[in-house]
Design a protein around this motif. Structure first.
Motif, PDB file in Angstrom:
ATOM      1  N   ILE A 159       0.856  -1.178   0.000  1.00 39.90           N
ATOM      2  CA  ILE A 159       0.000   0.000   0.000  1.00 39.90           C
ATOM      3  C   ILE A 159       0.893   1.229   0.000  1.00 39.90           C
ATOM      4  N   VAL A 160       0.749   2.065  -1.030  1.00 40.87           N
ATOM      5  CA  VAL A 160       1.500   3.309  -1.134  1.00 40.87           C
ATOM      6  C   VAL A 160       0.595   4.440  -0.664  1.00 40.87           C
ATOM      7  N   VAL A 161       0.896   5.025   0.472  1.00 42.19           N
ATOM      8  CA  VAL A 161       0.074   6.097   1.034  1.00 42.19           C
ATOM      9  C   VAL A 161       0.548   7.428   0.460  1.00 42.19           C
ATOM     10  N   THR A 162      -0.382   8.160  -0.145  1.00 34.63           N
ATOM     11  CA  THR A 162      -0.062   9.441  -0.777  1.00 34.63           C
ATOM     12  C   THR A 162      -0.726  10.603  -0.045  1.00 34.63           C
ATOM     13  N   LYS A 163      -0.274  11.815  -0.363  1.00 36.55           N
ATOM     14  CA  LYS A 163      -0.859  13.065   0.120  1.00 36.55           C
ATOM     15  C   LYS A 163      -0.844  13.185   1.643  1.00 36.55           C
ATOM     16  N   THR A 164       0.166  12.594   2.264  1.00 39.60           N
ATOM     17  CA  THR A 164       0.261  12.691   3.724  1.00 39.60           C
ATOM     18  C   THR A 164       0.541  14.116   4.185  1.00 39.60           C
TER      19      THR A 164
END
Length: 370
Positions: A159-164
């Motif tokens: 899972i690549v978490v973006t816009k953190t």
């Protein structure tokens, strides 16, 4: 001597609308270190290609200066993959791996099924991993309303978490807790404005004979507190840490569980467990994966399934470890936690118990390597 798997690895890149797949793909395509990758997408323009970096183009393909090849598909993914392989074998194209970008509202399962059951695909391609891009800014609300987004997370290896950078630490922690209720076994990395280490996206699956123990552990996720045999209680007990992979997603009824069995499992017991689970809950089995030691076998095997479709299990013939612990992870929809845990506990049964349980029953056997 073990043969080398020369099939082309395929990475499935998925994620809901606006999650950041386009930005991630654009960095990948323009990264010289990515190597010779064929990127399959619905539309070239959707990837925001930098035309200054295009080496050559035709109606169906675009070759980047980085060595990446982009091609479109509008319909049957098997035909697209077949055409790419034919052109590779004819010397027209050169690539070492494939990345398939799904649309934002696509279910990943049908593409996984194609790579497993299509007559030609398993001979030329192998699934290398499912990468799901997750939007920290809007993902929480999306998961409440879009079942496709839930399924995309449930099937993920990574899972690549973006816009953190767009959310507070508290909101990020809340979203990650929500993601954990769906899939706590997937590896997780954080994108820096769409950038991730290229190598982090590849080599995710443990379905290969030369897989290392660390890779298997990463594939199955952490299990500091695996499920125990003496399970008691209702759903509210599953948040207290006594079940390492036991989680509950109320809105979409997604639950996951894992089990560790220290001693080798009799083949009849494993067959019975898998047959029963598929027969009763086949369409709702979002994902099953594990490493299993079977009685009488000199080495364990790794296996993986999405719904009722399973990859060919891979025997780890080079296995040298003395640990005989089997570990299985199941992610399912519309199945109570008690039922899911009880199903996994079937793996602790004895052959005589299986004989009693299957007396008069007719089950469709799933072929495994023993």
């Amino acid at each position: 001597m073990d043969t080398i798997d020369e099939r082309i690895p395929v990475t499935l890149l998925t994620g809901f609308l606006g999650a950041g797949k386009t930005t991630l793909l654009n960095h990948l395509i323009n990264d010289p270190e990515a190597g010779r990758i064929a990127v399959i997408m619905n539309e070239f323009g959707a990837a925001g290609l930098d035309h200054d970096l295009i080496e050559a183009s035709t109606e169906e393909t675009i070759l980047m200066q980085s060595g990446c090849l982009c091609c479109t598909f509008r319909g049957d993914i098997a035909k697209t993959l077949g055409k790419l392989m034919a052109r590779k074998q004819n010397g027209e194209l050169s690539f070492d791996r494939i990345v398939i970008e799904t649309t934002g509202i696509a279910e990943p399962a049908p593409i996984v099924h194609t790579l497993v059951v299509d007559q030609l695909m398993p001979h030329y391609y192998r699934m290398d991993g499912i990468v799901t891009v997750a939007d920290a800014a809007t993902g929480a609300s999306t998961l409440e309303t879009q079942v496709e987004a839930v399924n995309q997370l449930a099937l993920a290896d990574l899972i690549v978490v973006t816009k953190t950078d767009l959310v507070s630490d508290a909101d990020l922690a809340s979203y990650e807790a929500q993601v954990n209720t769906i899939n706590n076994s997937a590896q997780r990395i954080y994108a820096n404005h769409g950038k991730v280490p290229t190598g982090a996206l590849f080599g995710l699956s443990a379905l290969r004979e030369d897989v290392a123990t660390d890779d298997i552990e990463a594939w199955l996720g952490k299990a500091e507190k695996p499920q125990t045999h003496d399970h008691h209680g209702d759903d509210h007990h599953h948040h207290d840490g006594q079940h390492g992979q036991g989680h509950h997603h109320q809105e979409h009824q997604i639950r996951s569980a894992s089990i560790e069995v220290p001693e080798p499992i009799p083949a009849s017991v494993f067959d019975f467990w898998l047959d029963m689970l598929i027969a009763i809950k086949g369409p709702d089995l979002l994902r099953i994966k594990g490493i299993v030691h079977v009685e009488g076998m000199d080495w364990p095997f790794v296996f993986h399934g999405v719904q009722h479709i399973f990859d060919a299990p891979v025997p780890l013939k080079s296995w040298t470890g003395k640990d005989t612990t089997s570990r299985v992870v199941v992610i399912a929809r519309n199945m109570s936690q008690d039922d899911l845990d009880a199903s996994l506990n079937m793996l602790r049964m004895k052959p005589k118990e299986v004989e009693t349980a299957t007396d008069g029953m007719v089950l469709e056997t799933v072929e495994m390597p023993f």
